[in-house]
Design an enzyme around this catalytic site. Structure first.
Site, PDB file in Angstrom:
ATOM      1  N   ARG A 148       0.839  -1.110  -0.015  1.00 38.68           N
ATOM      2  CA  ARG A 148       0.028  -0.057  -0.018  1.00 38.68           C
ATOM      3  C   ARG A 148       1.050   1.113   0.096  1.00 38.68           C
ATOM      4  O   ARG A 148       0.372   2.301  -0.562  1.00 38.68           O
ATOM      5  CB  ARG A 148      -0.935   0.147   1.215  1.00 38.68           C
ATOM      6  CG  ARG A 148      -2.094  -1.216   1.225  1.00 38.68           C
ATOM      7  CD  ARG A 148      -2.807  -0.821   2.177  1.00 38.68           C
ATOM      8  NE  ARG A 148      -3.969   0.327   2.280  1.00 38.68           N
ATOM      9  CZ  ARG A 148      -4.461   0.752   3.333  1.00 38.68           C
ATOM     10  NH1 ARG A 148      -4.276   0.192   4.312  1.00 38.68           N
ATOM     11  NH2 ARG A 148      -5.137   2.008   3.206  1.00 38.68           N
ATOM     12  N   CYS A 194      -1.508   5.964   9.135  1.00 32.66           N
ATOM     13  CA  CYS A 194      -1.536   4.708   8.150  1.00 32.66           C
ATOM     14  C   CYS A 194      -2.874   4.978   7.284  1.00 32.66           C
ATOM     15  O   CYS A 194      -2.719   6.046   6.841  1.00 32.66           O
ATOM     16  CB  CYS A 194      -2.172   3.642   9.368  1.00 32.66           C
ATOM     17  SG  CYS A 194      -3.600   4.214  10.420  1.00 32.66           S
TER      18      CYS A 194
END
Length: 284
Positions: A180, A239
């Site tokens: 990611r 995050c």
């Protein structure tokens, strides 16, 4: 003893039924938001109550917020009152992801000034394996007037993060998976990549092969290397939505490196404005 970071299942077992302890089950799945509550109803630690990530630990999403904005403080403290939580209670939080979801509640309580909140090391899987005692159904606690409030500290806004980009005196840590971070795979947010200048350090790097937190000495060594001389107070973690990155803050606390900041909006808020820069691939 007051627990402020971690507690082992055997230690928790000795306090089951203690009126001065509150256990909060935060099991959650981003792809199946109702799964956690269903799993809780089937089997949970005796006396524990349930907290839903979307409904209880987050506020309403807006056009400029990330996926899990922090809730209104007054509404959240009202919820804590209904859960039986005030500053005199020892609070234990848990999930099935080694703490990646429940650590959000740990961070929220800590940064509202609660003196005694801790994460169950290894979560519900460790409890089920070592202790076996479970209840079914739904449990509640008696109402208390929560004496916390004032606002969450220890966090940074999107504007503040923009101001420190590429500043060598600051360390920006992305707690997501490498796939990611590099923009190779993104199944949750509509835009892939990372914030310029960020260093990738997945929250799972804090865990042993058994899914428990690494020893304090190992954590300290890892973070000292990662920070490269930058003090924790000038370190920011993020995050996807300001949840699993709290796990780094817990790990740093255990390592004796407190003071790092949470970018609560995280990647899902950063990408709300197309004018904010993003990076893909191995570039920083």
């Amino acid at each position: 003893m007051i627990y402020t970071t971690l507690i082992k299942p055997a230690e928790l077992e000795t306090h089951i039924g203690d009126p001065d302890w509150v256990i909060v089950d935060c099991r959650f799945d981003l792809m199946k938001p109702d799964w956690g509550f269903s799993a809780y109803q089937m089997a949970h630690i005796p006396g524990s109550i349930y907290a839903h990530m979307d409904h209880d630990l987050s506020g309403p999403r807006t056009a400029v917020s990330g996926r899990h904005p922090l809730p209104d403080v007054d509404q959240f403290t009202d919820l804590l009152s209904r859960w039986g939580i005030d500053s005199t209670k020892q609070v234990i939080v848990l999930d099935t992801s080694a703490g990646a979801y429940s650590v959000r509640l740990w961070w929220m309580l800590k940064h509202l000034g609660h003196p005694a909140a801790a994460v169950l090391d290894g979560g519900f899987p460790a409890w089920a394996k070592e202790i076996h005692r479970v209840n079914s159904g739904v449990e509640e606690n008696s109402f208390v007037k929560c004496d916390l409030g004032g606002g969450f500290d220890g966090m940074m806004t999107t504007t503040q993060v923009q101001e420190i980009l590429f500043n060598p005196d600051w360390c920006l840590i992305d707690a997501r998976s490498p796939e990611r971070f590099h923009g190779e795979q993104e199944s949750i947010d509509p835009i892939a990549g990372h914030i310029p200048g960020a260093t990738n350090y997945p929250y799972t790097a804090n865990l042993s092969s058994k899914g428990c937190m690494l020893p304090a000495g190992e954590l300290r060594s890892q973070f000292m290397t990662l920070l490269g001389g930058i003090p924790p107070e000038q370190t920011v973690v993020y995050c996807g939505s300001g949840v699993s990155s709290c796990f780094h803050l817990l790990a740093m606390e255990i390592a004796g490196l407190p003071g790092a900041k949470l970018y609560a909006g995280s990647w899902s808020e950063w990408i709300r404005d197309p004018n904010r820069p993003i990076i893909t691939g191995n570039k920083s």
